[in-house]
Write a protein that holds these residues in place. Structure first.
Motif, PDB file in Angstrom:
ATOM      1  N   GLN A   1      14.942 -12.465  11.217  1.00  0.00           N
ATOM      2  CA  GLN A   1      14.287 -13.020  12.398  1.00  0.00           C
ATOM      3  C   GLN A   1      12.811 -12.626  12.426  1.00  0.00           C
ATOM      4  OE1 GLN A   1      15.836 -11.410  16.059  1.00  0.00           O
ATOM      5  NE2 GLN A   1      13.955 -11.910  17.179  1.00  0.00           N
TER       6      GLN A   1
ATOM      7  N   HIS B   1       4.991 -12.900  20.361  1.00  0.00           N
ATOM      8  CA  HIS B   1       4.250 -13.281  21.571  1.00  0.00           C
ATOM      9  C   HIS B   1       2.969 -14.024  21.176  1.00  0.00           C
ATOM     10  CE1 HIS B   1       1.928 -12.880  25.321  1.00  0.00           C
ATOM     11  NE2 HIS B   1       3.116 -12.775  25.898  1.00  0.00           N
TER      12      HIS B   1
ATOM     13  N   GLU C   1      11.112  -9.215  19.199  1.00  0.00           N
ATOM     14  CA  GLU C   1      10.788 -10.441  19.943  1.00  0.00           C
ATOM     15  C   GLU C   1       9.317 -10.471  20.350  1.00  0.00           C
ATOM     16  OE1 GLU C   1      13.467 -10.449  23.194  1.00  0.00           O
ATOM     17  OE2 GLU C   1      15.247 -10.972  22.001  1.00  0.00           O
TER      18      GLU C   1
ATOM     19  N   THR D   1       9.436 -14.982  12.438  1.00  0.00           N
ATOM     20  CA  THR D   1       8.377 -14.838  13.435  1.00  0.00           C
ATOM     21  C   THR D   1       7.014 -14.673  12.778  1.00  0.00           C
ATOM     22  OG1 THR D   1       9.963 -13.778  14.935  1.00  0.00           O
ATOM     23  CG2 THR D   1       7.623 -13.466  15.403  1.00  0.00           C
TER      24      THR D   1
ATOM     25  N   THR E   1      15.185  -4.658  19.307  1.00  0.00           N
ATOM     26  CA  THR E   1      15.319  -6.106  19.507  1.00  0.00           C
ATOM     27  C   THR E   1      14.154  -6.641  20.322  1.00  0.00           C
ATOM     28  OG1 THR E   1      17.731  -5.905  19.418  1.00  0.00           O
ATOM     29  CG2 THR E   1      16.826  -7.918  20.378  1.00  0.00           C
ATOM     30  N   LEU E   2      13.810  -5.920  21.390  1.00  0.00           N
ATOM     31  CA  LEU E   2      12.673  -6.339  22.210  1.00  0.00           C
ATOM     32  C   LEU E   2      11.368  -6.267  21.427  1.00  0.00           C
ATOM     33  CD1 LEU E   2      11.516  -7.184  24.946  1.00  0.00           C
ATOM     34  CD2 LEU E   2      11.435  -4.756  25.580  1.00  0.00           C
TER      35      LEU E   2
END
Length: 916
Positions: free
Chosen positions: A384, A350, A346, A388, A342-343
């Protein structure tokens, strides 16, 4: 030597050392003093006594450092000559000096501490462990004396590990003995490493300079040992937990602690060792501080924090890669795996491209593992991740601009915009590959997002400027609308890969009406902005596979749109719209060519109109790129004709004007000598370059078009034609064989023989004169001679790098450089296509050895290695492999010995002499 004599010698040495480091010392005096010192070093007894006198703490630092060097050299070169009692005295003297005769930890310079630690290391290399078994105990006692001694001991351990184990500066036997002795003391060493860390964690004295220096040295030494000590010991001692606790402290400690963690996760090893690494790093006591450090550094207000973020991200990426490597086995991911992925998902979003880039590679590897890709945790993150990646495809973040958050991070990493664009080409390529990978796993969701984004972009008003910029009527490469269109087209192309390759699946069938509707919207989109229209062409291209004979209205609208974009009037070099119009024309030509390749039967009724348009362009001296691509498209369509005679007529009409110029007396005379060729093309004198631009343009058009015809021409035998809305199979009416000079009677070869073979003589002459330009390089100016060198894009291509896109106006030198190399490449490709496709015709005549040596392989001695390599790989390989066995004696036997002699005797001889 008595005490007075030694004292006088030491004083003289100290004065000379200070003098050679002063600005008043001449080179001759400095050299003379160095010779005296080297002579003195041959007396090791004097060197040792003088050295111990010079290292006293009351002396200047530069004098003390020289004293350490004297002692070190005596140990290095005379240790075996020194008596045993003297060796013991040296050991004791060094340890006594460290414990009693040095300044405090804060006052002593770090280079002096390093120098004194080298004395112990040099003795260890010669005495430890066989003649110095008590060293471990002595170092432990010394480390407990004070903070300075502890730091010096750490430096000793660091230096011996680097020299003996990492750099392997000793022979195998001694190295193994010392390493084994260090392994036996590892538990004590690990306790020594933990002591400063525990002290810092207990006292929280981040402002204690003495403790800071000690802790910094401790972490540096630990980092060296973590490269090789057994992973089980790391797991047992829990040293990584201590390092992780420092991730909440000062930035300097965080950087060193992250370095220790990075050393562990980047170690190579077996699957069991990889499991141990994952277990050590994913323990909650290690993993949670690491994640917290990564999240706290994410805003990266300054460069040091940004580099901390890069280090933390690299550790998490390495852990993800290790888990991916073990996924093919019966291995259960750690408990923190959902939190980890998950990290990592994400962090892809960035703003910094340097942070996201390694994550793209990691996700590509991770999704290659079927077990992980189909796991609920990873599969649930893919939508997701797709969302992104839409933002990461935007070409934003140039260091010179301020229109995105990414710009600030790019200023930390890239020196200029060109460096960023070079990197971004690779970044976007990897991002596109990841979109394709995800689209193969969840095709329905990828297509839904692609259509939704495309419709959003179509409905949005055109925004030509970013906030805070002066108004503009047309888009630039940095306009928000152009950036959205450009990235949307890339995303759409990647998402459509799945239904295009899997046409019979339910996903593809469901996408067909949606794709046709979107294609209709894109075709109907109109704007006067050429830059936006070019991205529209990029978005249209991946959807054209959906077209068929039943969508004739949409198909005709698309063809009209492409042809209107191709037929853009020529812009002057100083016109600001020149770049965007040429880009639009290039995209339209490429899209039209792809359309001809995919749907030749649908375009066949327009062949006559296309040929007429091409003839108009040839008569009006239209753009070389535009004309040559349209000729290539026309050749593709002629392959679908049902009548060989009709195919011959169309090809003759297309090639006629080009062949007439190519075989004209004026051009034939110009390619006889390099001086005449350079003058005819305006290469030697750039004052005439503009006047000779027409010659260069015509030459470029001829070679590119002839290469296209040679590559694309196919036989018309059994074809399908469109009659109304029906596709009907017919037999081609082949003409009877004509009695030509070659053996084959295939109408396909007949057409090639009539149209292409007459062009070969000047092709050979052109290659010869292009090579001969290197023989007159001495007559050229420096600027003109540079045009014969490889262009920057070609150099990047050889290195496997992507050339950054640029809209800068090309200089005369760059234009001439591209002309010289591009036309030579087209000539080689034409010849190569002829050899491959019409080998029977090529090898049926008399011996080719002498003609080839006088043309293709002319002036080999003056050619650069890159040109020689191009000749060998581009054409020589196919000449050798395609030549019939029965013609070896005519063609290859006379040719190859001379070529091989040049390659091995001349080329390898020069390379061998240069190497030595």
């Amino acid at each position: 030597m008595n005490a007075n004599g030694l004292h006088q010698t030491v004083e003289n040495l100290a004065e000379k050392i200070q003098f050679i480091y002063s600005p008043d010392c001449s080179n001759e005096a400095r050299s003379s003093i160095y010779k005296e010192i080297e002579t003195m070093k041959s007396d090791y007894i004097l060197s040792l006594r003088a050295g111990f006198e010079l290292i006293r703490k009351e002396n200047l630092d530069v004098v003390r450092n020289f004293g350490y060097q004297l002692i070190e050299d005596a140990i290095k070169y005379f240790w075996n000559d020194i008596p045993l009692s003297e060796k013991v005295s040296i050991k004791e003297g060094v340890f006594r000096h460290i414990s009693q005769e040095m300044k405090s930890l804060q006052d002593e310079k770090i280079y002096l501490k390093t120098s004194v630690s080298k004395l112990v290391v040099e003795i260890m290399k010669r005495e430890f462990p066989q003649h110095w078994p008590t060293l471990g105990t002595e170092l432990e006692q010394l480390a407990a004396t004070n903070a300075l001694c502890a730091q010096v001991v750490l430096l000793i351990l660091k230096q011996v590990s680097e020299d003996v184990i990492v750099l392997r500066l000793l022979d195998g036997v001694r190295r193994k003995e010392i390493q084994q002795a260090l392994v036996e003391n590892l538990h004590w060493l690990m306790a020594l490493f933990q002591r400063p860390i525990q002290l810092m964690l207990q006292t929280k004295a981040e402002n204690d300079e003495e403790l800071n220096q000690l802790l910094s040295t401790c972490l540096q030494t630990l980092n060296v040992y973590l490269e090789w000590i057994h992973l089980k010991l790391i797991e047992e001692t829990g040293i990584l937990r201590f390092c992780s606790l420092l991730l909440h402290s000062a930035p300097a400690y965080r950087a060193a602690s992250l370095g220790c963690l990075m050393t562990v996760v980047e170690r190579k090893g077996t699957h069991e060792e990889k499991k141990t690494i994952i277990k050590c790093v994913t323990e909650m006591d290690v993993f949670e501080p690491l994640v917290a450090c990564c999240l706290s550094c994410s805003p990266a207000p300054d460069e040091s924090t940004f580099h901390l973020l890069l280090s933390a991200t690299s550790i998490l990426v390495s852990v993800g890669e290790l888990i991916g490597d073990l996924s093919n086995e019966d291995y259960a991911p750690p408990a923190v795996f959902p939190q980890l992925v998950t990290l990592l998902a994400e962090l892809v979003g960035h703003p910094s491209h340097s942070v996201s880039f390694p994550l793209l590679t990691m996700w590509l590897d991770l999704l290659d593992k079927t077990a992980l890709a189909k796991s609920p945790v990873v599969n649930g993150l893919l939508p997701q991740l797709l969302q992104t990646l839409q933002n990461k495809l935007l070409k934003v973040g140039l260091p010179s601009r301020h229109d995105s958050v990414s710009c600030r991070f790019s200023q930390f990493e890239f020196d200029d915009d060109e460096a960023f664009l070079t990197f971004f080409a690779t970044f976007r390529n990897d991002a596109g590959l990841l979109v394709k990978k995800i689209a193969n796993l969840i095709p329905g969701e990828a297509l839904r997002q692609a259509i939704f984004w495309a419709e959003q972009v179509l409905a949005a008003p055109i925004q030509t400027i970013a906030e805070g910029e002066p108004p503009a009527s047309l888009c630039t490469q940095y306009s928000p609308s152009y950036l959205q269109w450009d990235s949307m087209a890339t995303f759409l192309e990647c998402a459509v890969q799945y239904p295009r390759k899997n046409k019979n699946t339910k996903v593809a069938e469901a996408f067909t009406p949606q794709g046709l509707r979107l294609l209709g919207q894109l075709v109907s989109f109109t704007t006067g902005d050429a830059l936006l229209l070019s991205t529209t062409m990029s978005a249209i291209s991946p959807l054209t596979y959906l077209l068929s004979a039943t969508e004739s209205v949409l198909f005709n609208s698309l063809v009209d749109k492409l042809l209107s974009a191709i037929d853009i009037p020529h812009m002057k070099p100083n016109d600001p719209r020149r770049y965007s119009c040429r880009l639009l024309q290039s995209h339209a030509c490429s899209s039209f060519l792809n359309l001809c390749t995919a749907h030749p039967l649908l375009l066949l009724p327009r062949l006559d109109d296309l040929v007429s348009y091409i003839m108009t362009l040839l008569n009006q001296a239209g753009e070389s790129l535009q004309t040559s691509i349209l000729i290539e498209a026309a050749v593709i369509l002629t392959n679908e004709l049902t009548d060989t005679q009709s195919q011959r007529d169309h090809l003759t009409q297309l090639l006629g004007p080009l062949a007439n110029w190519w075989r004209s007396p004026e051009f034939s005379q110009a390619i006889t000598r390099p001086e005449l060729f350079a003058e005819y093309m305006g290469i030697m004198d750039w004052n005439t370059a503009l006047a000779k631009a027409g010659n260069r343009k015509q030459c470029h058009l001829c070679l590119r078009s002839m290469d296209s015809i040679a590559r694309r021409l196919k036989a018309a035998k059994t074809v399908s034609v469109v009659v109304g809305r029906d596709v009907v199979k017919r037999q081609a009416t082949c003409l009877p064989p004509k009695p030509l000079s070659f053996q084959s009677g295939d109408p396909y070869d007949i057409i090639a023989g009539e149209l292409l073979r007459p062009l070969l003589d000047n092709i050979f002459r052109y290659i010869r004169v292009s090579n001969a330009l290197y023989s007159i390089r001495g007559q050229m100016t420096v600027e003109v001679a540079a045009t014969l060198e490889l262009s920057e894009n070609e150099k990047l291509q050889i290195l496997g790098l992507n050339a950054p896109p640029s809209n800068r106006v090309k200089s005369d030198a760059v234009r001439m450089q591209h002309f010289v190399h591009d036309t030579f490449g087209f000539a080689l490709q034409f010849l190569n296509s002829f050899v491959v496709k019409y080998g029977a015709m090529f090898f049926s005549g008399p011996s080719l050895a002498e003609p080839l040596l006088k043309t293709l392989y002319y002036e080999l001695e003056s050619l650069p290695l890159a040109r020689i390599r191009l000749l060998i790989r581009g054409i020589t390989r196919n000449i050798v492999t395609r030549c019939p066995v029965e013609r070896y004696n005519d063609h290859l036997i006379p040719l190859l010995p001379r070529l091989l002699e040049h390659c091995f005797r001349v080329r390898h001889g020069i390379a061998w002499e240069t190497a030595f």
